[in-house]
Design an enzyme around this catalytic site. Structure first.
Site, short mmCIF file in Angstrom:
data_model
loop_
_atom_site.label_atom_id
_atom_site.label_comp_id
_atom_site.label_asym_id
_atom_site.label_seq_id
_atom_site.Cartn_x
_atom_site.Cartn_y
_atom_site.Cartn_z
CB SER A 97 -0.90 0.02 1.25
OG SER A 97 -1.94 -0.89 1.06
CG HIS A 110 -2.65 -2.06 -3.43
ND1 HIS A 110 -1.69 -3.03 -3.21
CD2 HIS A 110 -2.92 -1.54 -2.22
CE1 HIS A 110 -1.41 -3.09 -1.91
NE2 HIS A 110 -2.15 -2.20 -1.29
CG HIS A 129 -4.59 -7.11 0.20
ND1 HIS A 129 -4.69 -6.18 -0.83
CD2 HIS A 129 -3.49 -6.76 0.91
CE1 HIS A 129 -3.73 -5.29 -0.72
NE2 HIS A 129 -2.97 -5.63 0.32
CE1 TYR A 182 -6.45 -6.29 2.93
CE2 TYR A 182 -8.30 -5.55 1.61
CZ TYR A 182 -7.00 -5.40 2.03
OH TYR A 182 -6.26 -4.34 1.58
CD GLU A 183 -7.68 -6.77 -2.99
OE1 GLU A 183 -8.10 -6.22 -4.03
OE2 GLU A 183 -6.50 -7.07 -2.81
CB ALA A 191 1.56 -0.14 4.70
CG MET A 196 -4.70 -6.44 7.02
SD MET A 196 -6.10 -5.40 6.51
CE MET A 196 -6.30 -4.38 7.97
CB SER A 197 -0.39 -8.29 2.46
OG SER A 197 0.73 -7.54 2.96
CG ASN A 247 -1.21 2.11 11.34
OD1 ASN A 247 -0.94 1.68 10.21
ND2 ASN A 247 -1.73 1.34 12.29
CG HIS A 265 -6.19 2.20 3.27
ND1 HIS A 265 -5.16 1.33 3.53
CD2 HIS A 265 -6.19 2.39 1.93
CE1 HIS A 265 -4.56 1.00 2.39
NE2 HIS A 265 -5.17 1.64 1.40
O1 LIG Z 1 -0.67 -4.44 0.86
P1 LIG Z 1 -0.31 -3.95 2.23
O2 LIG Z 1 -0.13 -5.06 3.23
O3 LIG Z 1 0.84 -3.00 2.23
O4 LIG Z 1 -1.59 -3.09 2.72
C1 LIG Z 1 -1.81 -2.71 4.07
C2 LIG Z 1 -2.59 -3.78 4.69
C3 LIG Z 1 -3.97 -3.48 4.17
O5 LIG Z 1 -4.12 -3.97 2.90
C4 LIG Z 1 -4.01 -2.01 4.17
C5 LIG Z 1 -4.66 -1.54 5.43
O6 LIG Z 1 -4.61 -0.15 5.48
O7 LIG Z 1 -2.65 -1.58 4.11
N1 LIG Z 2 -3.68 -5.63 10.18
C1 LIG Z 2 -3.20 -4.38 10.02
N2 LIG Z 2 -2.76 -4.02 8.78
C2 LIG Z 2 -2.29 -2.77 8.63
N3 LIG Z 2 -1.78 -2.15 7.53
C3 LIG Z 2 -1.42 -0.91 7.88
N4 LIG Z 2 -1.69 -0.69 9.20
C4 LIG Z 2 -2.24 -1.85 9.69
C5 LIG Z 2 -2.70 -2.24 10.98
O1 LIG Z 2 -2.67 -1.48 11.96
N5 LIG Z 2 -3.18 -3.53 11.09
#
Ligand SMILES: O=P(O)(O)O[C@@H]1C[C@H](O)[C@@H](CO)O1
Ligand SMILES: Nc1nc2[nH]cnc2c(=O)[nH]1
Length: 278
Positions: A29, A60, A82, A84-85, A112, A210-211, A234, A246
């Protein structure tokens, strides 16, 4: 996993390129900016590639970018998929299989994530030393194709130690303070509760995202050497008395993009040609 799909997707990409990429990049991200520095880029939208899903998340881009970056032939995912998508684990990790088929030997995965370790700050970069799969599933569940990898792949060095040391050396050369730690992969898409972050800290997690975990499991299954880099976008839930969003993730990754770019480019520019581990 249908190996014919891998061959078909790889053949489609191969038609558009005149050399074999040796390095794969997955940009998380807000980190897709690195792909814009690729020389003589060949850009292929995911929607044109057989069996590729489409990226649906802000930040993305949704295309493969193939070309030269800091002297290396790279194939880059500008935007990832992801779980979650709503994509299956197989779909989420399909691009890693295609990269391997195209000749990739090393993979740099970026993301991220939220900072669990309270000595970390938003904007920090972290080298992933190891991960915890907290997704409750695994991309290798189902029939195993021995041609793609072993039934029970070893994960004791999921993140290549030589690449980790190389990345640490690069941070020193750049005088860039980087963290090192454990990435916890949650499915999302909801961010965590404060209680969940307390639990993950107890379990040894330093950041949560989340990835990355599914892609790294498949990369190890198929014999790629992996380096992971997290941008702490964050502080995780419950640490600061503020909601997570986000927008904040994208805002922070935008703020740190110069550090992120110089770090990853230094890593690529001076990548040792050591033998890949398998
Ligand atoms: O693809 P990443 O893991 O960088 O994206 C992060 C995780 C979630 O997809 C999103 C949450 O804000 O950012
Ligand atoms: N699960 C999770 N994914 C993130 N991606 C960016 N920040 C976060 C977070 O605080 N938790």
């Amino acid at each position: 996993m249908n190996s014919n799909h891998i061959l078909e997707a790889a053949a489609f990409v191969e038609k558009s390129i005149s050399y074999q990429p040796s390095l794969g990049l997955i940009l998380g991200s807000g980190l897709g900016v690195l792909a814009e520095q690729i020389e003589n880029p060949v850009k292929i939208p995911y929607k044109d590639i057989p069996y590729f899903p489409e990226s649906t998340v802000q930040g993305h881009e949704g295309q493969l970018v193939i070309g030269e970056l800091e002297g290396q032939q790279v194939i880059t995912m500008q935007g990832r998929f992801h779980f979650y998508e709503g994509y299956s684990m197989e779909q989420v990790t399909f691009p890693v299989r295609v990269m391997k088929q195209l000749g990739v030997e090393k993979l740099i995965v970026t993301n991220a994530a939220g900072g669990i370790n309270e000595s970390f700050e938003p904007g920090d970069l972290m080298i992933i030393r190891d991960h915890i799969n907290n997704m409750g599933t695994n991309p290798l569940i189902g029939r195993n194709d021995e041609d793609l990898g072993p039934r029970f792949p070893d994960m004791s060095e999921a993140y290549d130690r030589q690449l980790i040391e190389h990345a640490k050396d690069c941070a020193q050369v750049l005088n860039l303070p980087v963290q090192e730690g454990v990435y916890v992969g949650n499915t999302g898409p909801s961010y965590e509760t404060g209680a969940e972050i307390k639990m993950l800290r107890t379990l040894g997690g330093d950041v949560v995202g989340m990835s990355t975990v599914p892609e790294v499991i498949v990369a190890n299954h198929t014999g790629l050497s992996v380096l992971g880099i997290t941008c702490i976008s964050n502080m995780a839930a419950g640490i600061l008395d503020q909601p997570l969003s986000h927008d904040e993730v994208i805002e922070t990754t935008t703020k740190v993009r110069e550090n992120f770019l110089s770090f990853v480019k230094q890593i690529i520019r001076t990548l040792p040609n050591f033998k890949v581990k398998r």
